[in-house]
Design a protein around this motif. Sequence first.
Motif, PDB file in Angstrom:
ATOM      1  N   GLU A  82       0.826  -1.203   0.000  1.00 31.27           N
ATOM      2  CA  GLU A  82       0.000   0.000   0.000  1.00 31.27           C
ATOM      3  C   GLU A  82       0.865   1.260   0.000  1.00 31.27           C
ATOM      4  O   GLU A  82       0.558   2.245  -0.695  1.00 31.27           O
ATOM      5  CB  GLU A  82      -0.943  -0.015   1.202  1.00 31.27           C
ATOM      6  N   VAL A  83       1.938   1.251   0.773  1.00 28.14           N
ATOM      7  CA  VAL A  83       2.854   2.391   0.782  1.00 28.14           C
ATOM      8  C   VAL A  83       3.444   2.595  -0.616  1.00 28.14           C
ATOM      9  O   VAL A  83       3.538   3.729  -1.105  1.00 28.14           O
ATOM     10  CB  VAL A  83       3.972   2.189   1.822  1.00 28.14           C
ATOM     11  N   ALA A  84       3.853   1.507  -1.262  1.00 28.05           N
ATOM     12  CA  ALA A  84       4.453   1.609  -2.593  1.00 28.05           C
ATOM     13  C   ALA A  84       3.463   2.186  -3.599  1.00 28.05           C
ATOM     14  O   ALA A  84       3.834   2.999  -4.461  1.00 28.05           O
ATOM     15  CB  ALA A  84       4.948   0.245  -3.050  1.00 28.05           C
ATOM     16  N   GLN A  85       2.198   1.798  -3.507  1.00 24.03           N
ATOM     17  CA  GLN A  85       1.187   2.314  -4.436  1.00 24.03           C
ATOM     18  C   GLN A  85       0.997   3.812  -4.255  1.00 24.03           C
ATOM     19  O   GLN A  85       0.934   4.569  -5.235  1.00 24.03           O
ATOM     20  CB  GLN A  85      -0.132   1.561  -4.221  1.00 24.03           C
ATOM     21  N   ILE A  86       0.927   4.258  -3.007  1.00 22.34           N
ATOM     22  CA  ILE A  86       0.749   5.690  -2.743  1.00 22.34           C
ATOM     23  C   ILE A  86       1.995   6.464  -3.158  1.00 22.34           C
ATOM     24  O   ILE A  86       1.904   7.558  -3.735  1.00 22.34           O
ATOM     25  CB  ILE A  86       0.414   5.919  -1.260  1.00 22.34           C
ATOM     26  N   ALA A  87       3.169   5.905  -2.889  1.00 26.46           N
ATOM     27  CA  ALA A  87       4.410   6.564  -3.283  1.00 26.46           C
ATOM     28  C   ALA A  87       4.484   6.753  -4.788  1.00 26.46           C
ATOM     29  O   ALA A  87       4.906   7.814  -5.284  1.00 26.46           O
ATOM     30  CB  ALA A  87       5.617   5.768  -2.785  1.00 26.46           C
ATOM     31  N   ARG A  88       4.073   5.757  -5.539  1.00 24.63           N
ATOM     32  CA  ARG A  88       4.074   5.876  -7.002  1.00 24.63           C
ATOM     33  C   ARG A  88       3.097   6.953  -7.451  1.00 24.63           C
ATOM     34  O   ARG A  88       3.385   7.724  -8.383  1.00 24.63           O
ATOM     35  CB  ARG A  88       3.720   4.547  -7.665  1.00 24.63           C
ATOM     36  N   ALA A  89       1.922   7.005  -6.811  1.00 21.92           N
ATOM     37  CA  ALA A  89       0.936   8.014  -7.194  1.00 21.92           C
ATOM     38  C   ALA A  89       1.488   9.421  -6.970  1.00 21.92           C
ATOM     39  O   ALA A  89       1.323  10.311  -7.816  1.00 21.92           O
ATOM     40  CB  ALA A  89      -0.351   7.806  -6.391  1.00 21.92           C
ATOM     41  N   LEU A  90       2.148   9.624  -5.841  1.00 22.81           N
ATOM     42  CA  LEU A  90       2.739  10.930  -5.569  1.00 22.81           C
ATOM     43  C   LEU A  90       3.859  11.241  -6.558  1.00 22.81           C
ATOM     44  O   LEU A  90       3.962  12.367  -7.073  1.00 22.81           O
ATOM     45  CB  LEU A  90       3.276  10.967  -4.136  1.00 22.81           C
ATOM     46  N   ALA A  91       4.710  10.266  -6.808  1.00 21.44           N
ATOM     47  CA  ALA A  91       5.826  10.487  -7.732  1.00 21.44           C
ATOM     48  C   ALA A  91       5.325  10.822  -9.130  1.00 21.44           C
ATOM     49  O   ALA A  91       5.876  11.702  -9.810  1.00 21.44           O
ATOM     50  CB  ALA A  91       6.726   9.247  -7.764  1.00 21.44           C
ATOM     51  N   ARG A  92       4.273  10.155  -9.553  1.00 23.72           N
ATOM     52  CA  ARG A  92       3.734  10.414 -10.892  1.00 23.72           C
ATOM     53  C   ARG A  92       3.201  11.843 -10.986  1.00 23.72           C
ATOM     54  O   ARG A  92       3.451  12.555 -11.971  1.00 23.72           O
ATOM     55  CB  ARG A  92       2.625   9.413 -11.200  1.00 23.72           C
ATOM     56  N   ALA A  93       2.475  12.264  -9.974  1.00 31.02           N
ATOM     57  CA  ALA A  93       1.884  13.602 -10.003  1.00 31.02           C
ATOM     58  C   ALA A  93       2.933  14.698  -9.931  1.00 31.02           C
ATOM     59  O   ALA A  93       2.739  15.781 -10.496  1.00 31.02           O
ATOM     60  CB  ALA A  93       0.895  13.747  -8.850  1.00 31.02           C
ATOM     61  N   LEU A  94       4.050  14.415  -9.241  1.00 33.13           N
ATOM     62  CA  LEU A  94       5.078  15.442  -9.027  1.00 33.13           C
ATOM     63  C   LEU A  94       6.245  15.324 -10.005  1.00 33.13           C
ATOM     64  O   LEU A  94       7.258  16.003  -9.846  1.00 33.13           O
ATOM     65  CB  LEU A  94       5.579  15.365  -7.585  1.00 33.13           C
ATOM     66  N   ARG A  95       6.128  14.447 -10.980  1.00 33.62           N
ATOM     67  CA  ARG A  95       7.145  14.280 -12.021  1.00 33.62           C
ATOM     68  C   ARG A  95       8.468  13.765 -11.469  1.00 33.62           C
ATOM     69  O   ARG A  95       9.539  14.183 -11.888  1.00 33.62           O
ATOM     70  CB  ARG A  95       7.388  15.602 -12.776  1.00 33.62           C
ATOM     71  N   LEU A  96       8.358  12.852 -10.525  1.00 35.38           N
ATOM     72  CA  LEU A  96       9.539  12.229  -9.944  1.00 35.38           C
ATOM     73  C   LEU A  96       9.760  10.874 -10.604  1.00 35.38           C
ATOM     74  O   LEU A  96       8.954  10.421 -11.432  1.00 35.38           O
ATOM     75  CB  LEU A  96       9.345  12.067  -8.435  1.00 35.38           C
ATOM     76  N   ASP A  97      10.832  10.206 -10.223  1.00 34.88           N
ATOM     77  CA  ASP A  97      11.089   8.867 -10.754  1.00 34.88           C
ATOM     78  C   ASP A  97      10.253   7.863  -9.961  1.00 34.88           C
ATOM     79  O   ASP A  97      10.520   7.598  -8.788  1.00 34.88           O
ATOM     80  CB  ASP A  97      12.576   8.517 -10.655  1.00 34.88           C
ATOM     81  N   GLU A  98       9.231   7.303 -10.596  1.00 32.92           N
ATOM     82  CA  GLU A  98       8.311   6.406  -9.906  1.00 32.92           C
ATOM     83  C   GLU A  98       9.008   5.140  -9.408  1.00 32.92           C
ATOM     84  O   GLU A  98       8.672   4.613  -8.336  1.00 32.92           O
ATOM     85  CB  GLU A  98       7.158   6.007 -10.828  1.00 32.92           C
ATOM     86  N   ASP A  99       9.977   4.659 -10.172  1.00 40.36           N
ATOM     87  CA  ASP A  99      10.641   3.407  -9.797  1.00 40.36           C
ATOM     88  C   ASP A  99      11.472   3.569  -8.535  1.00 40.36           C
ATOM     89  O   ASP A  99      11.499   2.679  -7.682  1.00 40.36           O
ATOM     90  CB  ASP A  99      11.519   2.908 -10.949  1.00 40.36           C
ATOM     91  N   LEU A 100      12.148   4.709  -8.391  1.00 47.16           N
ATOM     92  CA  LEU A 100      12.921   4.944  -7.177  1.00 47.16           C
ATOM     93  C   LEU A 100      11.991   5.106  -5.975  1.00 47.16           C
ATOM     94  O   LEU A 100      12.253   4.548  -4.900  1.00 47.16           O
ATOM     95  CB  LEU A 100      13.800   6.189  -7.328  1.00 47.16           C
ATOM     96  N   ALA A 101      10.905   5.860  -6.145  1.00 47.76           N
ATOM     97  CA  ALA A 101       9.953   6.012  -5.046  1.00 47.76           C
ATOM     98  C   ALA A 101       9.417   4.651  -4.617  1.00 47.76           C
ATOM     99  O   ALA A 101       9.287   4.352  -3.420  1.00 47.76           O
ATOM    100  CB  ALA A 101       8.809   6.932  -5.474  1.00 47.76           C
ATOM    101  N   GLU A 102       9.120   3.796  -5.579  1.00 47.47           N
ATOM    102  CA  GLU A 102       8.602   2.467  -5.256  1.00 47.47           C
ATOM    103  C   GLU A 102       9.659   1.612  -4.578  1.00 47.47           C
ATOM    104  O   GLU A 102       9.366   0.898  -3.608  1.00 47.47           O
ATOM    105  CB  GLU A 102       8.113   1.779  -6.531  1.00 47.47           C
ATOM    106  N   ALA A 103      10.895   1.662  -5.060  1.00 46.80           N
ATOM    107  CA  ALA A 103      11.962   0.859  -4.459  1.00 46.80           C
ATOM    108  C   ALA A 103      12.176   1.237  -3.001  1.00 46.80           C
ATOM    109  O   ALA A 103      12.332   0.364  -2.131  1.00 46.80           O
ATOM    110  CB  ALA A 103      13.255   1.024  -5.257  1.00 46.80           C
ATOM    111  N   VAL A 104      12.205   2.535  -2.711  1.00 44.44           N
ATOM    112  CA  VAL A 104      12.373   2.969  -1.324  1.00 44.44           C
ATOM    113  C   VAL A 104      11.197   2.500  -0.477  1.00 44.44           C
ATOM    114  O   VAL A 104      11.378   1.997   0.639  1.00 44.44           O
ATOM    115  CB  VAL A 104      12.526   4.503  -1.250  1.00 44.44           C
ATOM    116  N   ALA A 105       9.983   2.640  -0.997  1.00 45.86           N
ATOM    117  CA  ALA A 105       8.803   2.211  -0.251  1.00 45.86           C
ATOM    118  C   ALA A 105       8.832   0.711   0.019  1.00 45.86           C
ATOM    119  O   ALA A 105       8.506   0.259   1.126  1.00 45.86           O
ATOM    120  CB  ALA A 105       7.538   2.587  -1.021  1.00 45.86           C
ATOM    121  N   LEU A 106       9.213  -0.073  -0.962  1.00 40.61           N
ATOM    122  CA  LEU A 106       9.228  -1.528  -0.798  1.00 40.61           C
ATOM    123  C   LEU A 106      10.297  -1.999   0.180  1.00 40.61           C
ATOM    124  O   LEU A 106      10.164  -3.060   0.793  1.00 40.61           O
ATOM    125  CB  LEU A 106       9.442  -2.199  -2.158  1.00 40.61           C
TER     126      LEU A 106
END
Length: 403
Positions: A82-106
Amino acid sequence: MQHEFDGLIGFGGAARAPFAADPTASRGRLHPEPASPTRTPFQRDRDRIIHSTAFRRLNNKTQVFLYDEGDHFRTRLTHTIEVAQIARALARALRLDEDLAEAVALSHDLGHTPFGHAGERALDRVMSPYGGFDHNAQSLRVVTKLERRYPDFDGLNLAFETLEGLVKHNGPLLAPGADAATLPAAIRAYSAEQDLELATFASAEAQAAAIADDIAYDAHDIDDGLRAGLLSVDGLREVPFLAEIMAAIERAHPGVTGPRLINEIVRRVITRMIEDVIGESLRRIVAADPRSISGVRCLGRPLIGFSEEMAAADRAVKAYLKQNVYRHDRVMAVMRSAEAVLERLFERYFSDAAALPDEWRPSPDDADPARRARRIADFLAGMTDRYALREHKRLFDAWPDLG
């Protein structure tokens, strides 16, 4: 709804923000490896984490309620997803790297013990003469030392940006010029091999993962508390933020009750918090105007976060959950028993190395008690709830009564 900053649109298909982590400019890995022809460094890190044994074990580690209390309660694994899903949503909206946000969350909870925070408290007590125990430091230890999947190195050999995000996702660990001696031993030891710049902030992606953790905690602990009967729908009105959400649901869906009502509450909590983080972070981005990831690291304050109003709501929700869920007599009784299980296991393993599995026994010439204790802590922290209970039965011929 659209937000714009520096020519980039807050939603849609715009390019990566200039302050986002760039996988083509990663600082690399401690042990150099050939680049993948099909995946970025951060995608490889995400995949390595998902395929690790520590990640699989999260499925049978307590979040708040023990695994056998019901099939629908969160485990440490479902929380992480669930954390990874929310992190990706935030990263996508803010133009960040979604994969890095997901890796940190996981990766952020890989070092958690069995029995949730009760297990962490127990290990920190028994390890107090030997440097203590911290689940964040243990997560770093897992991905840099304890996972043994590759012939050329210990750990997962993650990229610098993933490791710094794991360690610093909640902010810098050191004030500028502070003595690193105050840090957990695992973090000090790894810092001697690779400088993770512990006095600076991590990337915006790691910050997104950290705030995603807060959002997931609030939402799913409300959900689990209601399903467990520790909370009531009417009781949620004690928190103004939740009272507002309840009123909005009643206006939109008069008469809705039961699981549909619970799911609607949780959905709206998550949505309101995500939208607040996006709006507040865009305001901070416009004000700070960071032009690179270095600008994020050296900003001196978080770039990603709640507005003041939502931060207050988050604190109120957490205080309500602490009083009515985490400190509920039913939960506390179980967790006190769980702490006793880990303390007894530690004492037995420490006094009788033969009680440990062969691969975890210290070598005969290793007489250092601190090293022996840390090895036992590694073993205990990696256990699932069920394995810890089975070990207690094996060593003491009794199944623990966890209430």
